[in-house]
Design an enzyme around this catalytic site. Structure first.
Site, PDB file in Angstrom:
ATOM      1  N   ASP A   1      17.157 -10.409  25.319  1.00  0.00           N
ATOM      2  CA  ASP A   1      17.851 -11.565  24.741  1.00  0.00           C
ATOM      3  C   ASP A   1      18.681 -12.207  25.832  1.00  0.00           C
ATOM      4  OD1 ASP A   1      18.615 -13.237  22.664  1.00  0.00           O
ATOM      5  OD2 ASP A   1      19.080 -11.592  21.309  1.00  0.00           O
TER       6      ASP A   1
ATOM      7  N   HIS B   1      19.122 -20.809  28.249  1.00  0.00           N
ATOM      8  CA  HIS B   1      19.675 -19.909  27.223  1.00  0.00           C
ATOM      9  C   HIS B   1      18.940 -18.580  27.168  1.00  0.00           C
ATOM     10  CE1 HIS B   1      22.419 -22.755  25.103  1.00  0.00           C
ATOM     11  NE2 HIS B   1      21.714 -23.602  25.843  1.00  0.00           N
TER      12      HIS B   1
HETATM   13  P1  ADQ Z   1      18.798 -17.337  19.396  1.00  0.00           P
HETATM   14  O1  ADQ Z   1      17.560 -16.655  19.822  1.00  0.00           O
HETATM   15  O2  ADQ Z   1      18.682 -18.201  18.197  1.00  0.00           O
HETATM   16  O3  ADQ Z   1      19.459 -18.187  20.575  1.00  0.00           O
HETATM   17  P2  ADQ Z   1      21.335 -15.744  18.870  1.00  0.00           P
HETATM   18  O4  ADQ Z   1      22.179 -15.818  20.072  1.00  0.00           O
HETATM   19  O5  ADQ Z   1      21.300 -14.404  18.217  1.00  0.00           O
HETATM   20  O6  ADQ Z   1      19.833 -16.106  19.121  1.00  0.00           O
HETATM   21  O7  ADQ Z   1      21.876 -16.799  17.835  1.00  0.00           O
HETATM   22  C1  ADQ Z   1      21.401 -16.847  16.525  1.00  0.00           C
HETATM   23  C2  ADQ Z   1      22.338 -17.713  15.687  1.00  0.00           C
HETATM   24  O8  ADQ Z   1      21.725 -17.923  14.405  1.00  0.00           O
HETATM   25  C3  ADQ Z   1      23.678 -17.067  15.462  1.00  0.00           C
HETATM   26  O9  ADQ Z   1      24.694 -18.019  15.653  1.00  0.00           O
HETATM   27  C4  ADQ Z   1      23.632 -16.604  14.008  1.00  0.00           C
HETATM   28  O10 ADQ Z   1      24.863 -16.719  13.320  1.00  0.00           O
HETATM   29  C5  ADQ Z   1      22.633 -17.557  13.390  1.00  0.00           C
HETATM   30  N1  ADQ Z   1      21.904 -16.859  12.316  1.00  0.00           N
HETATM   31  C6  ADQ Z   1      21.139 -15.778  12.452  1.00  0.00           C
HETATM   32  N2  ADQ Z   1      20.657 -15.392  11.243  1.00  0.00           N
HETATM   33  C7  ADQ Z   1      21.128 -16.259  10.346  1.00  0.00           C
HETATM   34  C8  ADQ Z   1      20.976 -16.415   8.926  1.00  0.00           C
HETATM   35  N3  ADQ Z   1      20.196 -15.613   8.174  1.00  0.00           N
HETATM   36  N4  ADQ Z   1      21.613 -17.427   8.340  1.00  0.00           N
HETATM   37  C9  ADQ Z   1      22.358 -18.277   9.060  1.00  0.00           C
HETATM   38  N5  ADQ Z   1      22.538 -18.180  10.391  1.00  0.00           N
HETATM   39  C10 ADQ Z   1      21.923 -17.200  11.022  1.00  0.00           C
HETATM   40  C11 ADQ Z   1      19.168 -18.448  21.943  1.00  0.00           C
HETATM   41  C12 ADQ Z   1      18.910 -17.236  22.860  1.00  0.00           C
HETATM   42  C13 ADQ Z   1      20.070 -16.252  22.751  1.00  0.00           C
HETATM   43  C14 ADQ Z   1      21.375 -16.955  23.130  1.00  0.00           C
HETATM   44  C15 ADQ Z   1      21.522 -18.230  22.319  1.00  0.00           C
HETATM   45  C16 ADQ Z   1      22.701 -19.062  22.810  1.00  0.00           C
HETATM   46  O11 ADQ Z   1      17.686 -16.608  22.500  1.00  0.00           O
HETATM   47  O12 ADQ Z   1      19.875 -15.150  23.637  1.00  0.00           O
HETATM   48  O13 ADQ Z   1      22.463 -16.110  22.810  1.00  0.00           O
HETATM   49  O14 ADQ Z   1      20.375 -19.068  22.439  1.00  0.00           O
HETATM   50  O15 ADQ Z   1      22.576 -19.294  24.179  1.00  0.00           O
END
Ligand code: ADQ
Length: 506
Positions: free
Chosen positions: A386, A174
């Site tokens: 990311d 990921h």
């Molecule tokens: P993450 O680093 O967790 O994932 P991201 O892809 O931005 O990053 O996903 C974050 C998730 O958390 C989103 O679905 C978002 O809706 C949720 N979220 C964020 N803030 C929130 C809040 N305050 N309350 C509730 N929900 C919240 C890792 C990798 C990424 C990759 C994903 C999936 O680092 O690059 O996109 O896996 O592969």
């Protein structure tokens, strides 16, 4: 190979959170984060099994039947079976916080200065990967497809082989895969590369990550030949063949677009707007992590206020941060830095009726998050690096009025797919991000609509179901229909019983 019957997902954490309330009672709630968001709908739809760490030490449960009951309740709520891997506090410290998050996470995100190459972490990382492999061996059969996720579990396929267990295995990373000049700093570079080559299919987020991986294999291993140029290529050794593909992860577009259109969310969005009237709202949503570039973003925002005075009183940044890894010192320091910067900006610029930054530090319910997506005209997504970034996609899917602007870091994996509609920025370039904020603020409606429509179309075309189908299609050369709809697995302390096989593993 005989007919594949079940899908077993293996990840560091089970997709649930266990916590003890003020009344000392344990409760189970669905987890948040990219992976859960991505795989939940698929396993629910098809039935399956998820193997992972509980997120709590099982010694804390004197009564294991109570844990079983909690897990079966969690399974009912999630719609698929949950099989826990038990880890001691020491294992969590060295395997998860240590090797995974003090070494692989910063190195793979181009932030090697933050790495702590503590030699003692490696053997615990190996041992814990062995425990996961043991759980896979116990709870799956040769017909099942085993899909392992992410940097914490790179060694699972190798450990399965050492146990003499044959499984068709896929691995999806990921996070980004670094280029050779970064990867080569890893003291365990050969072990990590060789372990990755033990999977049958390797999936990366972008073509660039796959290219980096193949570059490292070419430079650091002997006798591996790369063949093919398509969406999935092959690495061939004397003994075996590994398929390697780029599979950009996505979101359940329908869920976000549908939720954004409900009267409840529309009403919440109106309330947010009514409380912050006569201004544009710009949104940042991130897990607390130094890779997300939150301090740089706040500096860019204050620079925009300095350089473009017409923005003052006319734009508010709503920055939502979900707590994460706070027990690591660096994350706690980051939280303090964000709070200091927010305090400074608000102290310097707040005026009667206008606060420049609204800062929310907690996890939000999905409907509340989507209400913010819907209420805000600009999304500011500026990670320093990311793997993909799902927030960028969630924002666009929720922007049902198609009038929002996405400002996106060129170092997010999502930029490869979204560059046509987003305003791309270099998150390290404070003036450049400030300029993009100004451009988004002044962009006319027609251009916003054209860009947003094209972004939404591309996410709809390549949603989460497309992602899963492409990965499993490459892994077992068939699509989701290979996994028959089945009744829920019932977890017990002795194993997982399925409605199909009618037996429980030892
Ligand atoms: P993450 O680093 O967790 O994932 P991201 O892809 O931005 O990053 O996903 C974050 C998730 O958390 C989103 O679905 C978002 O809706 C949720 N979220 C964020 N803030 C929130 C809040 N305050 N309350 C509730 N929900 C919240 C890792 C990798 C990424 C990759 C994903 C999936 O680092 O690059 O996109 O896996 O592969």
């Amino acid at each position: 190979m005989s007919e594949t019957r079940r899908l077993a997902v293996v990840s560091n954490r089970l997709p649930i959170v266990l916590n003890r309330g003020d009344d000392e009672k344990w409760r189970i709630t669905p987890g948040s984060g990219g992976l859960v968001t991505a795989l939940g709908p698929v396993l629910r739809d098809r039935g399956g099994l998820w193997i992972g760490w509980l997120g709590a030490n099982s010694d804390e449960f004197q009564d294991t039947s109570f844990l079983d009951e909690l897990l079966s309740r969690g399974a009912e709520e999630s719609g698929y079976a949950l099989k826990p891997v038990d880890l001691s506090a020491e294992e969590v410290r060295k395997y998860y916080f240590g090797f995974s998050n003090e070494i692989l996470w910063p190195l793979f995100h181009d932030l090697s200065g933050r790495c702590n190459f503590e030699p003692g972490y490696w053997e615990v990382y190996e041992a814990v990967n062995g425990k996961f492999a043991q759980a896979v061996a116990e709870h799956t059969s040769e017909d099942d497809y085993v899909w392992v996720h992410d940097y914490q579990l790179i060694l699972v396929a190798e450990k399965l082989k050492q146990l003499g267990i044959r499984r068709n295995t896929g691995f999806f990373l990921h996070i980004p895969f670094p280029p050779l000049d970064l990867f080569i700093r890893l003291p365990w570079r050969f072990q990590i590369l060789n372990a990755l080559l033990q999977y049958d299919l390797l999936g990366f987020q972008t073509v660039r990550d796959r290219r980096n991986f193949i570059g490292c294999v070419r430079a650091l291993t002997k006798g591996v030949k790369a063949c093919g140029h398509g969406h999935v290529s092959r690495l061939v050794t004397l003994e075996r063949e590994v398929r390697v593909g780029a599979f950009p992860i996505s979101i359940d577009y329908g869920e976000f677009a549908g939720l954004a259109s409900t009267p409840g969310v529309a009403e919440r969005a109106r309330t947010i707007r009514a409380n912050l009237p006569n201004r544009r709202l710009m949104l940042g949503v991130d897990r607390l992590d130094y890779t997300k570039g939150i301090p740089d973003r706040l500096k860019a925002f204050v620079t925009a206020l300095d350089r473009y005075p017409e923005l003052r009183g006319a734009i508010t940044l709503v920055q939502i941060v979900v707590p994460s890894r706070e027990s690591i010192r660096e994350y706690d320091l980051l939280k303090q830095e964000i709070e200091r910067l927010v305090g400074e900006i608000n102290g310097q610029y707040t005026d009667v009726g206008w606060t420049p930054v609204i800062y929310i530090f907690r996890s939000l319910h999905r409907a509340d998050l989507v209400a913010y997506y819907r209420a805000c005209e600009i999304a500011l997504v500026t990670p320093l690096k990311d793997g993909m970034n799902l927030v960028a996609k969630e924002y666009c899917a929720s922007n049902t009025r198609e009038n929002g602007v996405l400002i996106l870091s060129e170092f997010a994996g999502a930029a490869a797919q979204m560059h046509h509609g987003a305003l791309l920025v270099n998150p390290y370039d404070v003036y450049g991000v400030a300029r993009a904020i100004h451009d988004a603020f002044t962009m006319d409606l027609e251009e916003r609509r054209t860009r947003m429509k094209s972004l939404r179309r591309s996410i709809l075309r390549q949603d989460i179901f497309h992602w899963v189908n492409s990965f499993l299609g490459a892994g077992i050369a068939r699509d989701l229909s290979s996994f028959p709809r089945m009744e829920l697995f019932i977890p017990t302390s002795r194993g997982v019983r399925t409605a199909l096989d009618g037996s429980s593993p030892p």
